[in-house]
Write an enzyme that holds these catalytic residues in place. Structure first.
Site, PDB file in Angstrom:
ATOM      1  N   CYS A   1      -4.269  -1.091  -1.653  1.00  0.00           N
ATOM      2  CA  CYS A   1      -5.012   0.426  -1.976  1.00  0.00           C
ATOM      3  C   CYS A   1      -4.787   0.678  -3.341  1.00  0.00           C
ATOM      4  O   CYS A   1      -3.862   0.196  -3.947  1.00  0.00           O
ATOM      5  CB  CYS A   1      -4.275   1.459  -1.073  1.00  0.00           C
ATOM      6  SG  CYS A   1      -2.550   2.024  -1.588  1.00  0.00           S
TER       7      CYS A   1
ATOM      8  N   CYS B   1       2.318   0.110  -9.039  1.00  0.00           N
ATOM      9  CA  CYS B   1       2.887  -1.082  -8.843  1.00  0.00           C
ATOM     10  C   CYS B   1       4.172  -1.594  -9.819  1.00  0.00           C
ATOM     11  O   CYS B   1       3.784  -1.752 -10.713  1.00  0.00           O
ATOM     12  CB  CYS B   1       1.981  -2.549  -8.596  1.00  0.00           C
ATOM     13  SG  CYS B   1       2.738  -3.805  -7.990  1.00  0.00           S
TER      14      CYS B   1
ATOM     15  N   CYS C   1       0.854  -1.073   0.050  1.00  0.00           N
ATOM     16  CA  CYS C   1      -0.144  -0.038  -0.076  1.00  0.00           C
ATOM     17  C   CYS C   1       0.901   1.170   0.104  1.00  0.00           C
ATOM     18  O   CYS C   1       2.234   1.078  -0.229  1.00  0.00           O
ATOM     19  CB  CYS C   1      -1.000  -0.053   1.187  1.00  0.00           C
ATOM     20  SG  CYS C   1      -0.308   0.366   2.812  1.00  0.00           S
TER      21      CYS C   1
END
Length: 147
Positions: free
Chosen positions: A86, A93, A12
């Site tokens: 999240c 990512c 996150c």
């Protein structure tokens, strides 16, 4: 040949609440059979006190080793799964070696809730939601075969 243990990274943004709770919960739910770490793209200095309190009071988890970690320290490491909890972390990512399976579970940030009582409930609800998702994921045949 023995297969190595299942390796999971939970991401996150701040790595102070959702991902920390998911890391501790997965470790507990798998009885330590999953090599799990959490990290954040912009880690906070400390784990949120309500995340710690929720893990301790609702799940009986020892939170001694939990601390925010930077995503950058895991960039070259192989993971079987990368789970984002999240939306901002999912969007940013990075690519990891070995093409791990990516899973996204969107949870609102419980720390963003302003009222103390509502914030406590939000932490409990997020932890319960993470537990449900993790239990379902752990029950998948492809995951079970690795435990």
């Amino acid at each position: 040949m023995t297969q190595r243990s299942l390796s999971v990274l939970i991401l996150c943004t701040g790595n102070s609440a959702r991902s920390q709770m998911a890391e501790a919960l997965l470790r507990q739910l798998s009885d330590g059979r999953v090599d799990v770490v959490s990290a954040g793209s912009a880690p906070q200095p400390h784990v949120h006190p309500m995340a710690v309190a929720t893990l301790q009071s609702e799940f009986g988890i020892d939170t001694t080793g939990l601390h925010p970690k930077s995503l950058s320290q895991f960039l070259g490491r192989h993971f079987d799964y990368v789970i984002t909890v999240c939306d901002r972390a999912a969007e940013a990512c990075p690519v990891f070696p070995g093409a791990p399976e990516r899973i996204h579970w969107s949870f609102e940030d419980p720390a963003a809730v302003k009222n103390d009582n509502q914030r406590r409930r939000a932490f409990e609800q997020v932890a319960a939601g993470l537990t449900d998702r993790l239990r379902s994921w752990l029950a998948l045949p492809k995951v079970q075969s690795r435990l």
